[in-house]
Design a protein around this motif. Sequence first.
Motif, short mmCIF file in Angstrom:
data_model
loop_
_atom_site.label_atom_id
_atom_site.label_comp_id
_atom_site.label_asym_id
_atom_site.label_seq_id
_atom_site.Cartn_x
_atom_site.Cartn_y
_atom_site.Cartn_z
N LYS A 1 0.97 -1.02 -0.09
CA LYS A 1 0.11 -0.05 0.13
C LYS A 1 0.69 1.24 -0.04
CE LYS A 1 -3.88 2.15 2.47
NZ LYS A 1 -4.55 2.05 3.65
N ALA A 2 1.95 1.22 0.75
CA ALA A 2 2.98 2.53 0.98
C ALA A 2 3.48 2.72 -0.55
CB ALA A 2 3.69 2.14 1.97
N ALA A 3 4.12 1.58 -1.07
CA ALA A 3 4.52 1.76 -2.50
C ALA A 3 3.79 2.37 -3.60
CB ALA A 3 5.29 0.20 -2.99
N GLU A 4 2.40 1.68 -3.32
CA GLU A 4 1.50 2.34 -4.24
C GLU A 4 1.24 3.64 -4.14
OE1 GLU A 4 -3.22 1.24 -5.43
OE2 GLU A 4 -1.65 -0.57 -4.98
N GLU A 5 0.96 4.15 -2.92
CA GLU A 5 0.92 5.62 -2.71
C GLU A 5 2.10 6.58 -3.20
OE1 GLU A 5 0.21 6.06 1.40
OE2 GLU A 5 -1.78 5.08 1.26
N LYS A 6 3.22 5.86 -3.22
CA LYS A 6 4.41 6.71 -3.41
C LYS A 6 4.51 6.70 -5.04
CE LYS A 6 7.20 5.39 0.53
NZ LYS A 6 8.33 4.78 1.04
N THR A 7 4.10 5.80 -5.62
CA THR A 7 4.17 5.79 -7.19
C THR A 7 3.26 6.22 -7.53
OG1 THR A 7 3.81 3.32 -7.12
CG2 THR A 7 6.03 3.98 -7.07
#
Length: 70
Positions: A61-67
Amino acid sequence: MSAPNAGRQSPEPQNQSGSQAGATTTNINQQGGAPSQEHAKEASNEQKSGLSSNPTHPLDKAAEEKTSKQ
């Protein structure tokens, strides 16, 4: 016994104690039996029922938000 370190040698077989001669005790593994097969299968099935088929990684989830484009 003609060894250089006579004090570190095993005693003659007729002079050995029971544990030195390899005697075993009669209470080996008197800790009880394993759980019954039915109970083990039920517990396993209960654990498996709570699992998802393809779990997500905690950081997905955090990676998706960052990208993602905002």
